[in-house]
Design an enzyme around this catalytic site. Structure first.
Site, mmCIF file in Angstrom:
data_model
loop_
_atom_site.group_PDB
_atom_site.id
_atom_site.type_symbol
_atom_site.label_atom_id
_atom_site.label_comp_id
_atom_site.label_asym_id
_atom_site.label_seq_id
_atom_site.Cartn_x
_atom_site.Cartn_y
_atom_site.Cartn_z
ATOM 1 N N ASP A 24 0.814 -1.227 0.000
ATOM 2 C CA ASP A 24 0.000 0.000 0.000
ATOM 3 C C ASP A 24 0.842 1.268 0.000
ATOM 4 O OD1 ASP A 24 -2.110 -1.708 0.204
ATOM 5 O OD2 ASP A 24 -2.497 -1.329 2.335
HETATM 6 P P1 NAP Z 1 0.900 -3.951 3.153
HETATM 7 O O1 NAP Z 1 0.239 -3.016 2.211
HETATM 8 O O2 NAP Z 1 0.087 -4.559 4.213
HETATM 9 O O3 NAP Z 1 1.567 -5.082 2.244
HETATM 10 C C1 NAP Z 1 2.401 -6.045 2.777
HETATM 11 C C2 NAP Z 1 2.825 -6.978 1.657
HETATM 12 O O4 NAP Z 1 3.836 -7.813 2.198
HETATM 13 C C3 NAP Z 1 1.727 -7.882 1.152
HETATM 14 O O5 NAP Z 1 1.249 -7.449 -0.088
HETATM 15 C C4 NAP Z 1 2.375 -9.285 1.091
HETATM 16 O O6 NAP Z 1 2.305 -9.784 -0.245
HETATM 17 C C5 NAP Z 1 3.819 -9.040 1.477
HETATM 18 N N1 NAP Z 1 4.342 -10.071 2.388
HETATM 19 C C6 NAP Z 1 3.743 -10.639 3.441
HETATM 20 N N2 NAP Z 1 4.538 -11.550 4.001
HETATM 21 C C7 NAP Z 1 5.687 -11.553 3.286
HETATM 22 C C8 NAP Z 1 6.896 -12.289 3.369
HETATM 23 N N3 NAP Z 1 7.101 -13.213 4.331
HETATM 24 N N4 NAP Z 1 7.882 -12.026 2.479
HETATM 25 C C9 NAP Z 1 7.689 -11.104 1.513
HETATM 26 N N5 NAP Z 1 6.550 -10.390 1.381
HETATM 27 C C10 NAP Z 1 5.567 -10.605 2.271
HETATM 28 O O7 NAP Z 1 2.161 -3.274 3.875
HETATM 29 P P2 NAP Z 1 2.707 -1.786 3.827
HETATM 30 O O8 NAP Z 1 3.039 -1.387 2.433
HETATM 31 O O9 NAP Z 1 3.757 -1.739 4.886
HETATM 32 O O10 NAP Z 1 1.465 -0.896 4.249
HETATM 33 C C11 NAP Z 1 0.989 -0.834 5.584
HETATM 34 C C12 NAP Z 1 -0.515 -0.820 5.584
HETATM 35 O O11 NAP Z 1 -0.975 -1.013 6.940
HETATM 36 C C13 NAP Z 1 -1.074 0.509 5.097
HETATM 37 O O12 NAP Z 1 -2.263 0.301 4.381
HETATM 38 C C14 NAP Z 1 -1.368 1.227 6.411
HETATM 39 O O13 NAP Z 1 -2.381 2.189 6.287
HETATM 40 C C15 NAP Z 1 -1.831 0.066 7.288
HETATM 41 N N6 NAP Z 1 -1.720 0.352 8.746
HETATM 42 C C16 NAP Z 1 -0.541 0.737 9.277
HETATM 43 C C17 NAP Z 1 -0.472 1.050 10.624
HETATM 44 C C18 NAP Z 1 0.808 1.529 11.257
HETATM 45 O O14 NAP Z 1 0.752 2.064 12.357
HETATM 46 N N7 NAP Z 1 1.936 1.331 10.620
HETATM 47 C C19 NAP Z 1 -1.594 0.934 11.427
HETATM 48 C C20 NAP Z 1 -2.774 0.486 10.849
HETATM 49 C C21 NAP Z 1 -2.827 0.193 9.504
HETATM 50 P P3 NAP Z 1 2.391 -11.372 -0.525
HETATM 51 O O15 NAP Z 1 1.277 -11.962 0.255
HETATM 52 O O16 NAP Z 1 2.239 -11.497 -2.002
HETATM 53 O O17 NAP Z 1 3.731 -11.809 -0.037
#
Ligand code: NAP
Length: 487
Positions: A414
């Site tokens: 994301d």
């Molecule tokens: P993300 O959008 O959740 O994407 C994570 C990606 O990691 C997934 O598409 C997954 O794809 C891949 N993945 C999972 N396990 C893996 C592994 N073992 N090896 C390699 N890839 C792996 O993560 P992000 O880009 O960090 O975004 C964070 C999201 O969380 C945002 O939407 C944000 O708004 C939300 N959020 C964050 C917080 C905060 O405080 N940081 C709080 C609430 C919500 P595959 O399954 O294809 O591997």
């Protein structure tokens, strides 16, 4: 003898009480100074110690100098009880700090937050018999302390259970109605209590029906804390914890008003405002309103637009990736939640030192909500001893992205999704992202075509400059390191 220095508004100020007030002021200044130092990882540890020193000072001077209305100090028996409580709390904190892993920090914060809320609610429960016969102000702070402290306690306990995987979500539409009704009842009882002060003669001895009303308010507030947090999605917990943290701070400030204690009031206000600011920052970084987080409408709906035309996915071999990276000048690693899942931080650090030994400049681009908790990536990378100077914030790195030879997206989705700029129908439209697509080459490491937290497609993966390195992030990086070494 405690010499009287003067009288102000009918209150006698003695040497002892003046020193006590002064120590509270110093404690409050130490909290502010500690908070300032907490704003940078290198000084954060010191900041914690300064703030703890402020709290220690306030506790010590209270023990030595506090006097009740009759002018009597704290009895020796009570001093022992207080010292024993401090001892138990310190020992528990020390043991917990040694046992809890970095990754379990959000749960720990929840648990600590719950104790803060409980303490404030207990202060209100102890003091209401006197407060209800006082002026409107003292009744109001007691009722607010009771409601907010109880909600913060039970809500934080549920948040702890969710983060620890012990409690699931209840996402039923009736929960919203139940919450609204409960909130209205709790506020209604609170307003009734404030509007019905007891006669001064009943101070310390309220009638039985008032005791029932207070305990009903306590129970309903606890219940509201549970039903308020139950429907919220597990991954939204960091935002909710930050909000509950703000509640705890406000409840502590109310307890401070009950005792007219400056250190508690200021400490509570600092926690309350810091919690509120963090909540707002996280919501802004996700481009969501707080109401949207609380009602939990993310991930499922809204973002169906442009899901159809996807394009072609290109893969990269390990040897091509190794050559590309070795002959680059500037590489930016963009870590995301997948880095945390794969625990790939040590491998990532190995890769960055290896590339730097070959003269490649390597930086990490940190998105404010990458991962699942505030500062998630900073914590993981610090654990792997990645130097803090290598971590660059989103706003600083974005203008430089067109000069970057390779952007390596490690388990992020994301936070690099261009739909945030391009697709008004997307649930993340308007969210700031790291501009990975601007780099000359993009390597994406993830296991497959799994979606991220927002549950939407990412067109960066279909970009002409993007090549995918499928697999667990830790394995992929380790293999890449071996490949680069063999060049
Ligand atoms: P993300 O959008 O959740 O994407 C994570 C990606 O990691 C997934 O598409 C997954 O794809 C891949 N993945 C999972 N396990 C893996 C592994 N073992 N090896 C390699 N890839 C792996 O993560 P992000 O880009 O960090 O975004 C964070 C999201 O969380 C945002 O939407 C944000 O708004 C939300 N959020 C964050 C917080 C905060 O405080 N940081 C709080 C609430 C919500 P595959 O399954 O294809 O591997």
């Amino acid at each position: 003898m405690d010499k009287v220095l003067g009288v102000l508004d009918g209150v006698e100020y003695t040497v002892g009480s003046t020193l006590l007030e002064l120590s509270y002021l110093i404690a409050a200044l130490l909290f502010v100074y500690g908070l300032k130092l907490l704003s940078h990882p290198e000084t954060a540890r010191k900041g914690n110690l300064w703030a703890a020193g402020g709290m220690g000072l306030a506790m010590l001077t209270t023990l030595l100098l506090h006097k009740d209305h009759a002018g009597a100090g704290i009895s020796l028996a009570n001093v022992w009880i207080i010292l024993a409580a401090i001892g138990v709390g310190t020992a528990a904190g020390w043991i917990i700090s040694r046992r809890v892993k970095m990754t379990a920090m959000p749960q720990l914060v929840s648990l600590y937050n719950a104790t803060g809320g409980a303490a404030s609610a207990l202060v209100a429960l102890l003091e209401y018999p006197h407060a209800l016969a006082g002026d409107v102000g003292s009744i109001l702070v007691t009722v607010l302390g009771l409601i907010i402290g109880s909600v913060a306690f039970s809500g934080s306990m549920i948040a702890y259970g969710k983060l620890d995987g012990k409690v699931g979500d209840i996402k039923k539409p009736f929960m919203t109605w139940l919450n609204l009704v409960l909130l209205a009842v709790v506020l209604g009882i609170g307003i009734w209590i404030v509007a019905s002060p007891l006669p001064a003669g009943q101070a310390g001895n309220p009638p039985l029906q008032m005791i029932w009303v207070i305990y009903a308010l306590f129970a309903l507030s606890l219940l509201y804390g549970v039903t308020f947090v139950m429907p919220i999605g597990g991954a939204d917990m960091p935002v909710v914890i930050s909000l509950l943290n703000a509640f705890t701070g406000i409840a502590a400030a109310m307890a401070g008003f009950i005792y007219n204690n400056q250190a508690m009031i200021l400490g509570g206000i600092l926690v309350g405002s810091a919690g509120m600011i963090l909540t707002i920052l996280m919501c802004n970084a996700m481009n969501r309103s707080l109401l949207n987080v609380i009602i939990g409408a993310f991930g499922g709906g809204g973002g169906a637009a442009a899901e159809g035309e996807q394009g072609i996915i290109k893969e990269i071999t390990l040897s091509d990736a190794a050559v590309l990276l070795s002959y680059s000048q500037k590489v930016v690693v963009i870590p995301g939640y997948g880095l945390a899942v794969a625990q790939a931080q040590h491998a990532a650090h190995e890769l960055d030192t290896l590339l730097e030994s070959k003269g490649v400049e390597v930086k990490y681009a940190i998105h404010p909500v990458a991962g699942r908790m505030p500062g998630h990536m900073n914590v993981l990378l610090a654990e792997a001893d990645v130097p803090y100077e290598k971590l660059v914030e989103m706003d600083t790195i974005n203008p430089d992205m067109p000069n970057v030879d390779v952007a390596i997206v490690v388990g992020a989705n994301d936070v690099v999704n261009p739909a945030a700029h391009l697709d008004p129908g997307s649930p993340i439209y308007g969210m700031p992202i790291i501009e990975a697509g601007q780099a000359k080459n993009i390597i994406v490491m993830k296991r497959g075509m799994g979606k991220g937290y927002a549950g939407i497609e990412n067109h960066l993966f279909f970009n002409d400059k993007t090549r995918m390195l499928f697999g667990n992030a830790k394995d992929s990086i380790q293999k890449l390191v071996a490949e680069i070494k063999s060049l």
